[in-house]
Write a protein that holds these residues in place. Structure first.
Motif, PDB file in Angstrom:
ATOM      1  N   SER A  23       0.831  -1.214   0.000  1.00 24.80           N
ATOM      2  CA  SER A  23       0.000   0.000   0.000  1.00 24.80           C
ATOM      3  C   SER A  23       0.858   1.254   0.000  1.00 24.80           C
ATOM      4  O   SER A  23       2.025   1.234   0.406  1.00 24.80           O
ATOM      5  CB  SER A  23      -0.912   0.008   1.230  1.00 24.80           C
ATOM      6  N   ASP A  24       0.256   2.348  -0.450  1.00 24.76           N
ATOM      7  CA  ASP A  24       0.959   3.632  -0.407  1.00 24.76           C
ATOM      8  C   ASP A  24       1.357   3.984   1.022  1.00 24.76           C
ATOM      9  O   ASP A  24       2.458   4.500   1.255  1.00 24.76           O
ATOM     10  CB  ASP A  24       0.091   4.747  -1.005  1.00 24.76           C
ATOM     11  N   GLU A  25       0.473   3.731   1.992  1.00 28.39           N
ATOM     12  CA  GLU A  25       0.791   4.031   3.389  1.00 28.39           C
ATOM     13  C   GLU A  25       2.014   3.259   3.840  1.00 28.39           C
ATOM     14  O   GLU A  25       2.902   3.811   4.511  1.00 28.39           O
ATOM     15  CB  GLU A  25      -0.394   3.728   4.307  1.00 28.39           C
ATOM     16  N   ALA A  26       2.101   1.982   3.481  1.00 25.26           N
ATOM     17  CA  ALA A  26       3.260   1.168   3.870  1.00 25.26           C
ATOM     18  C   ALA A  26       4.532   1.672   3.195  1.00 25.26           C
ATOM     19  O   ALA A  26       5.598   1.729   3.815  1.00 25.26           O
ATOM     20  CB  ALA A  26       3.020  -0.300   3.526  1.00 25.26           C
ATOM     21  N   LEU A  85       5.133   4.783   2.151  1.00 22.00           N
ATOM     22  CA  LEU A  85       5.513   6.083   2.714  1.00 22.00           C
ATOM     23  C   LEU A  85       6.002   5.951   4.150  1.00 22.00           C
ATOM     24  O   LEU A  85       6.930   6.655   4.555  1.00 22.00           O
ATOM     25  CB  LEU A  85       4.344   7.060   2.596  1.00 22.00           C
ATOM     26  N   ASP A  86       5.417   5.036   4.927  1.00 19.81           N
ATOM     27  CA  ASP A  86       5.918   4.795   6.279  1.00 19.81           C
ATOM     28  C   ASP A  86       7.346   4.262   6.216  1.00 19.81           C
ATOM     29  O   ASP A  86       8.207   4.654   7.022  1.00 19.81           O
ATOM     30  CB  ASP A  86       5.025   3.808   7.023  1.00 19.81           C
ATOM     31  N   ALA A  94       6.101  11.267   1.248  1.00 19.18           N
ATOM     32  CA  ALA A  94       6.422  10.785   2.592  1.00 19.18           C
ATOM     33  C   ALA A  94       6.263  11.901   3.613  1.00 19.18           C
ATOM     34  O   ALA A  94       5.796  11.678   4.732  1.00 19.18           O
ATOM     35  CB  ALA A  94       7.837  10.211   2.622  1.00 19.18           C
ATOM     36  N   ARG A 150       4.160  14.415   3.393  1.00 22.36           N
ATOM     37  CA  ARG A 150       2.709  14.556   3.598  1.00 22.36           C
ATOM     38  C   ARG A 150       2.211  13.507   4.590  1.00 22.36           C
ATOM     39  O   ARG A 150       1.418  13.799   5.476  1.00 22.36           O
ATOM     40  CB  ARG A 150       1.958  14.377   2.280  1.00 22.36           C
ATOM     41  N   ARG A 151       2.677  12.288   4.427  1.00 24.34           N
ATOM     42  CA  ARG A 151       2.301  11.203   5.342  1.00 24.34           C
ATOM     43  C   ARG A 151       2.792  11.535   6.750  1.00 24.34           C
ATOM     44  O   ARG A 151       2.079  11.333   7.733  1.00 24.34           O
ATOM     45  CB  ARG A 151       2.898   9.889   4.837  1.00 24.34           C
ATOM     46  N   GLU A 191       0.500  13.920   8.478  1.00 23.56           N
ATOM     47  CA  GLU A 191      -0.708  13.249   8.993  1.00 23.56           C
ATOM     48  C   GLU A 191      -0.408  12.504  10.292  1.00 23.56           C
ATOM     49  O   GLU A 191      -1.188  12.560  11.245  1.00 23.56           O
ATOM     50  CB  GLU A 191      -1.278  12.284   7.954  1.00 23.56           C
ATOM     51  N   LEU A 192       0.717  11.809  10.341  1.00 22.52           N
ATOM     52  CA  LEU A 192       1.085  11.059  11.544  1.00 22.52           C
ATOM     53  C   LEU A 192       1.380  11.984  12.719  1.00 22.52           C
ATOM     54  O   LEU A 192       1.221  11.601  13.879  1.00 22.52           O
ATOM     55  CB  LEU A 192       2.298  10.160  11.253  1.00 22.52           C
ATOM     56  N   THR A 244      -2.659  14.117  13.308  1.00 20.78           N
ATOM     57  CA  THR A 244      -3.868  13.341  13.592  1.00 20.78           C
ATOM     58  C   THR A 244      -4.007  12.924  15.057  1.00 20.78           C
ATOM     59  O   THR A 244      -5.105  13.022  15.610  1.00 20.78           O
ATOM     60  CB  THR A 244      -3.963  12.125  12.651  1.00 20.78           C
TER      61      THR A 244
END
Length: 195
Positions: free
Chosen positions: A8-11, A13-14, A58, A60-61, A64-65, A68
């Protein structure tokens, strides 16, 4: 029909964020990022284009982290929402070296217009969330009468950023415990006498 994404994109970027914190953005390569997330460099280029665009995604991610946990903090006490949200915004396993590399990412955030726009958006969201929680604390009687909520939100935000560097310098206890201690110290001056 496009093939399904195996990662996934989240994985992705993390993983890129973790790598950037370990080696710094200057040493991060598409090949190293691909190894980190288990994809080929060609797949990363297909998804993100360039190293710059991958780091921007990354970043941007990362925003969010960062924001949030504060926006979504849940606790009966609004002041505790402030503390718990900001403590939740830090990686409890982060090392001083990783903080140094996150400062290198911050350099991008301050110098590169695209990165700055994302980080500024996040900083504004963070401050707005802090103001909401502090306003709720004022209404609930947790703050001294006459407390300037906007000024306190700025002070709390500044304390958060400074606490990260302070912990990396002093290395006393865990980052989460250090962050909690600094935030509680700043808020103690504004707490209502009965709190």
């Amino acid at each position: 029909m496009p093939r399904p994404r195996t990662v996934s994109d989240e994985a992705v970027l993390d993983g890129v964020l973790a790598l950037a914190h370990r080696v710094g953005p200057a040493k991060l390569t598409l090949a190293a990022a691909a190894r980190e997330v288990g994809l080929s460099p060609a797949t990363l280029i297909q998804r993100y284009g360039t190293k710059h665009e991958l780091l921007l995604a990354a970043d941007r991610r990362g925003v969010e982290l960062w924001v949030t946990p504060v926006e979504e903090a849940e606790h009966p006490s609004p002041l505790d929402r402030v503390v718990e949200g900001l403590v939740g915004a830090v990686d409890p396993d982060m090392t001083p070296e990783e903080i140094a590399n996150s400062v290198a990412m911050l350099q991008l955030d301050l110098v590169e217009p695209d990165f700055h726009a994302e980080t500024l958006r996040g900083a504004r969201r963070l401050r707005a969330a802090l103001e909401r929680h502090l306003q709720a604390a004022s209404i609930a009687g947790e703050l001294r009468d006459g407390t300037d909520v906007r000024a306190l939100a700025k002070l709390v935000e500044t304390t958060y950023h400074g606490a990260m560097i302070g912990w990396a310098l002093h290395r006393e206890g865990s980052l989460a415990a250090w962050m909690r201690e600094q935030l509680e110290a700043v808020l103690s001056a504004s707490r209502a006498p009965s709190q």
